[in-house]
Write a protein that holds these residues in place. Structure first.
Motif, mmCIF file in Angstrom:
data_model
loop_
_atom_site.group_PDB
_atom_site.id
_atom_site.type_symbol
_atom_site.label_atom_id
_atom_site.label_comp_id
_atom_site.label_asym_id
_atom_site.label_seq_id
_atom_site.Cartn_x
_atom_site.Cartn_y
_atom_site.Cartn_z
ATOM 1 N N PHE A 23 1.917 4.170 -7.225
ATOM 2 C CA PHE A 23 1.330 4.168 -5.887
ATOM 3 C C PHE A 23 -0.036 3.487 -5.897
ATOM 4 N N GLY A 24 -0.831 3.797 -6.914
ATOM 5 C CA GLY A 24 -2.143 3.152 -7.024
ATOM 6 C C GLY A 24 -2.021 1.654 -7.218
ATOM 7 N N GLU A 25 -1.036 1.228 -8.007
ATOM 8 C CA GLU A 25 -0.845 -0.197 -8.222
ATOM 9 C C GLU A 25 -0.338 -0.885 -6.957
ATOM 10 N N CYS A 26 0.393 -0.147 -6.108
ATOM 11 C CA CYS A 26 0.811 -0.712 -4.824
ATOM 12 C C CYS A 26 -0.411 -1.001 -3.953
ATOM 13 N N LEU A 27 -1.376 -0.111 -3.963
ATOM 14 C CA LEU A 27 -2.610 -0.363 -3.216
ATOM 15 C C LEU A 27 -3.350 -1.574 -3.772
ATOM 16 N N LEU A 28 -3.412 -1.665 -5.105
ATOM 17 C CA LEU A 28 -4.061 -2.818 -5.728
ATOM 18 C C LEU A 28 -3.292 -4.099 -5.416
ATOM 19 N N ALA A 29 -1.964 -4.014 -5.453
ATOM 20 C CA ALA A 29 -1.143 -5.189 -5.155
ATOM 21 C C ALA A 29 -1.373 -5.657 -3.728
ATOM 22 N N GLY A 30 -1.464 -4.712 -2.789
ATOM 23 C CA GLY A 30 -1.722 -5.087 -1.404
ATOM 24 C C GLY A 30 -3.069 -5.754 -1.234
ATOM 25 N N LEU A 31 -4.081 -5.187 -1.855
ATOM 26 C CA LEU A 31 -5.430 -5.760 -1.757
ATOM 27 C C LEU A 31 -5.475 -7.141 -2.389
ATOM 28 N N THR A 33 -3.004 -9.233 -2.886
ATOM 29 C CA THR A 33 -2.215 -10.181 -2.103
ATOM 30 C C THR A 33 -2.982 -10.658 -0.878
ATOM 31 N N VAL A 34 -3.597 -9.723 -0.168
ATOM 32 C CA VAL A 34 -4.347 -10.092 1.038
ATOM 33 C C VAL A 34 -5.498 -11.034 0.686
ATOM 34 N N LEU A 35 -6.219 -10.735 -0.393
ATOM 35 C CA LEU A 35 -7.347 -11.587 -0.786
ATOM 36 C C LEU A 35 -6.886 -12.971 -1.232
ATOM 37 N N LEU A 36 -5.833 -13.013 -2.048
ATOM 38 C CA LEU A 36 -5.357 -14.299 -2.546
ATOM 39 C C LEU A 36 -4.706 -15.137 -1.455
ATOM 40 N N ALA A 37 -4.207 -14.479 -0.402
ATOM 41 C CA ALA A 37 -3.529 -15.199 0.677
ATOM 42 C C ALA A 37 -4.492 -15.679 1.762
ATOM 43 N N LEU A 38 -5.774 -15.396 1.626
ATOM 44 C CA LEU A 38 -6.731 -15.804 2.661
ATOM 45 C C LEU A 38 -6.737 -17.306 2.924
ATOM 46 N N PRO A 39 -6.563 -18.172 1.910
ATOM 47 C CA PRO A 39 -6.480 -19.611 2.219
ATOM 48 C C PRO A 39 -5.199 -20.006 2.957
ATOM 49 N N LEU A 40 -4.283 -19.068 3.183
ATOM 50 C CA LEU A 40 -3.029 -19.234 3.919
ATOM 51 C C LEU A 40 -1.980 -20.022 3.132
ATOM 52 N N VAL A 41 -2.324 -21.201 2.595
ATOM 53 C CA VAL A 41 -1.333 -21.967 1.842
ATOM 54 C C VAL A 41 -1.010 -21.311 0.502
ATOM 55 N N ALA A 168 4.902 -3.812 10.351
ATOM 56 C CA ALA A 168 4.345 -4.543 11.494
ATOM 57 C C ALA A 168 3.820 -3.577 12.545
ATOM 58 N N ALA A 169 4.589 -2.524 12.817
ATOM 59 C CA ALA A 169 4.155 -1.544 13.815
ATOM 60 C C ALA A 169 2.904 -0.804 13.336
ATOM 61 N N GLY A 170 2.882 -0.439 12.046
ATOM 62 C CA GLY A 170 1.727 0.273 11.520
ATOM 63 C C GLY A 170 0.474 -0.585 11.526
ATOM 64 N N PRO A 175 -4.963 -1.854 12.114
ATOM 65 C CA PRO A 175 -5.040 -3.044 11.246
ATOM 66 C C PRO A 175 -5.432 -2.782 9.793
ATOM 67 N N PRO A 176 -6.324 -1.817 9.480
ATOM 68 C CA PRO A 176 -6.643 -1.601 8.060
ATOM 69 C C PRO A 176 -5.444 -1.194 7.207
ATOM 70 N N LEU A 177 -4.356 -0.761 7.849
ATOM 71 C CA LEU A 177 -3.163 -0.410 7.079
ATOM 72 C C LEU A 177 -2.471 -1.627 6.475
ATOM 73 N N LEU A 178 -2.933 -2.830 6.827
ATOM 74 C CA LEU A 178 -2.329 -4.043 6.285
ATOM 75 C C LEU A 178 -2.317 -4.034 4.758
ATOM 76 N N VAL A 179 -3.406 -3.579 4.153
ATOM 77 C CA VAL A 179 -3.508 -3.618 2.690
ATOM 78 C C VAL A 179 -2.491 -2.693 2.023
ATOM 79 N N PRO A 180 -2.478 -1.383 2.324
ATOM 80 C CA PRO A 180 -1.488 -0.542 1.641
ATOM 81 C C PRO A 180 -0.050 -0.865 2.025
ATOM 82 N N LEU A 181 0.178 -1.254 3.281
ATOM 83 C CA LEU A 181 1.543 -1.554 3.699
ATOM 84 C C LEU A 181 2.066 -2.826 3.035
ATOM 85 N N THR A 182 1.175 -3.764 2.741
ATOM 86 C CA THR A 182 1.595 -4.959 1.999
ATOM 87 C C THR A 182 2.095 -4.578 0.615
#
Length: 198
Positions: A23-31, A33-41, A168-170, A175-182
């Motif tokens: 579960f902790g690694e899922c939170l890290l994975a979400g964070l 992913t969101v940071l690395l995906a900021l350049p979009l491409v 998507a609904a969450g 919006p802050p749920l984007l990180v853990p839900l990712t």
């Protein structure tokens, strides 16, 4: 008890004990992913890196150090810009369709339903591709496999579609749920991945 019967039990016990860590690694994975995906491409490479983190934690293999994960990201990057750009273009088209429907386009309900189906299908294939990627495997092969898996393993695809809708609904509601839900989406993608992955 023979060694051959003892080993599987130790592995399964280890996986059960790793639940809180997973579960902790899922939170890290979400964070991550969101940071690395900021350049979009970098979206596809970021998602593949997050799935790699979740998978290595679930299987208790490999390293989860940030430096090692960045090395995985660098290996996932070559060839990933094209699927990332395609995903962003599709998202833009669907967003434009939704905006037009909200402006009063006749038959808007059918258009919105079509947009939802297209977004769900693209999301399922994208998640399956991210979960299937391994270092050294070309993205073209990964995407072909993901499309076949999405059509051939329908129960898993439906579960991923439901997870996407929930995420998507969450995120829309909070919006802050984007990180853990990712991270949870990546765990779901890894969990329904057919074996062997490619």
């Amino acid at each position: 008890m023979t060694p051959s019967t003892a080993r599987p039990r130790r592995r399964s016990a280890g996986r059960r004990a790793g639940g809180p860590a997973l579960f902790g690694e899922c939170l890290l994975a979400g964070l991550l992913t969101v940071l690395l995906a900021l350049p979009l491409v970098t979206l596809a490479a970021a998602c593949a890196t997050g799935c790699h983190l979740v998978r290595t934690t679930a299987e208790r293999e490999g390293s989860t150090r940030v430096a090692d994960l960045l090395a995985v990201f660098r290996r996932a990057w070559p060839g990933s810009a094209v699927p990332s750009a395609a995903a962003l273009a599709l998202a833009g088209v669907l967003a434009l369709d939704v905006a037009i429907v909200r402006a009063g386009l006749p038959g808007g309900t059918a258009v919105l339903a079509g947009c939802a189906v297209a977004a769900g299908a693209a999301g399922v294939v994208g998640l399956r591709a991210a979960a299937a990627w391994r270092p050294g495997i070309a993205w073209r092969r990964v995407l072909g496999h993901a499309a076949l898996a999405a059509a051939g393993f329908r129960r898993g695809s439906l579960l991923l579609a439901a997870a996407l809708a929930t995420a998507a609904a969450g995120t829309w509601a909070l919006p802050p749920l984007l990180v853990p839900l990712t991270g949870c989406l990546q765990l779901a993608a890894v969990a329904v991945q057919p074996r062997p992955p490619l």
